[in-house]
Design a protein around this motif. Structure first.
Motif, PDB file in Angstrom:
ATOM      1  N   HIS A   6       5.473   6.635  -3.949  1.00 13.87           N
ATOM      2  CA  HIS A   6       5.193   7.165  -2.620  1.00 13.87           C
ATOM      3  C   HIS A   6       4.163   8.302  -2.677  1.00 13.87           C
ATOM      4  O   HIS A   6       4.239   9.170  -3.550  1.00 13.87           O
ATOM      5  N   PHE A   7       3.223   8.260  -1.751  1.00 12.14           N
ATOM      6  CA  PHE A   7       2.241   9.335  -1.609  1.00 12.14           C
ATOM      7  C   PHE A   7       2.359   9.944  -0.220  1.00 12.14           C
ATOM      8  O   PHE A   7       2.286   9.224   0.784  1.00 12.14           O
ATOM      9  N   ASP A   8       2.559  11.249  -0.157  1.00  9.43           N
ATOM     10  CA  ASP A   8       2.520  11.955   1.127  1.00  9.43           C
ATOM     11  C   ASP A   8       1.086  12.043   1.644  1.00  9.43           C
ATOM     12  O   ASP A   8       0.846  11.910   2.841  1.00  9.43           O
ATOM     13  N   ARG A  10      -2.485  10.849   2.334  1.00 10.68           N
ATOM     14  CA  ARG A  10      -3.162   9.576   2.510  1.00 10.68           C
ATOM     15  C   ARG A  10      -4.421   9.464   1.655  1.00 10.68           C
ATOM     16  O   ARG A  10      -4.759   8.390   1.148  1.00 10.68           O
ATOM     17  N   PHE A  13      -3.365   8.663  -1.870  1.00  8.73           N
ATOM     18  CA  PHE A  13      -2.861   7.285  -1.844  1.00  8.73           C
ATOM     19  C   PHE A  13      -4.020   6.294  -1.909  1.00  8.73           C
ATOM     20  O   PHE A  13      -4.027   5.365  -2.729  1.00  8.73           O
ATOM     21  N   SER A  21       2.167   0.928  -4.368  1.00  9.46           N
ATOM     22  CA  SER A  21       2.345   2.288  -3.847  1.00  9.46           C
ATOM     23  C   SER A  21       2.363   2.262  -2.325  1.00  9.46           C
ATOM     24  O   SER A  21       1.817   1.357  -1.692  1.00  9.46           O
ATOM     25  N   HIS A  23       2.586   4.575   1.597  1.00  7.73           N
ATOM     26  CA  HIS A  23       2.371   5.785   2.393  1.00  7.73           C
ATOM     27  C   HIS A  23       2.886   5.499   3.800  1.00  7.73           C
ATOM     28  O   HIS A  23       2.486   4.510   4.422  1.00  7.73           O
ATOM     29  N   THR A  25       3.321   6.648   7.764  1.00  6.40           N
ATOM     30  CA  THR A  25       2.870   7.561   8.803  1.00  6.40           C
ATOM     31  C   THR A  25       4.096   8.263   9.395  1.00  6.40           C
ATOM     32  O   THR A  25       5.230   7.799   9.246  1.00  6.40           O
ATOM     33  N   ARG A  70      11.246   7.936   2.195  1.00  9.89           N
ATOM     34  CA  ARG A  70       9.901   7.729   1.662  1.00  9.89           C
ATOM     35  C   ARG A  70       9.924   7.490   0.155  1.00  9.89           C
ATOM     36  O   ARG A  70       9.128   6.719  -0.370  1.00  9.89           O
TER      37      ARG A  70
END
Ligand SMILES: [Zn+2]
Length: 97
Positions: A6-8, A10, A13, A21, A23, A25, A70
């Motif tokens: 997970h990437f907070d 963007r 990401f 992986s 992301h 919203t 997330r």
């Protein structure tokens, strides 16, 4: 199985492009979100699907129930990307079926 990292952020990401992986919203007050993800198969394709926190949004397009996590996301039903990949996202892992 492949970890759904997970990437907070963007931008990070999109820069890393890691297979599987994800992301999300911001779900906001309506609890509707888009999950962006790189295809778990490794083809590099970027896709996004409509998700709702603990419900499937009714908007005339396919949608998924998301557990709201997330880092350990679970979606229902399974995710299909023709012709690349079909499987489940459960507890933060993609499982092909
Ligand atoms: Zn693919």
């Amino acid at each position: 199985m492949i970890r759904a990292i997970h990437f907070d952020a963007r931008t990070e990401f999109r820069a890393r492009r890691l297979p599987g992986s994800v992301h999300f919203t911001d779900p906001g007050t309506d609890r509707v979100s888009y999950m962006w993800f790189f295809c778990p198969c490794g083809c590099g394709a970027l896709d996004h699907i409509l998700t709702g926190v603990e419900f499937r949004p009714q908007s005339g397009v396919p949608s998924w129930l998301w557990n709201g996590s997330r880092t350990e996301p679970t979606l229902r039903p399974s995710v299909r990307r023709q012709p690349h990949w079909h499987g489940w996202l459960r507890d933060g892992y993609w499982e092909a079926c």
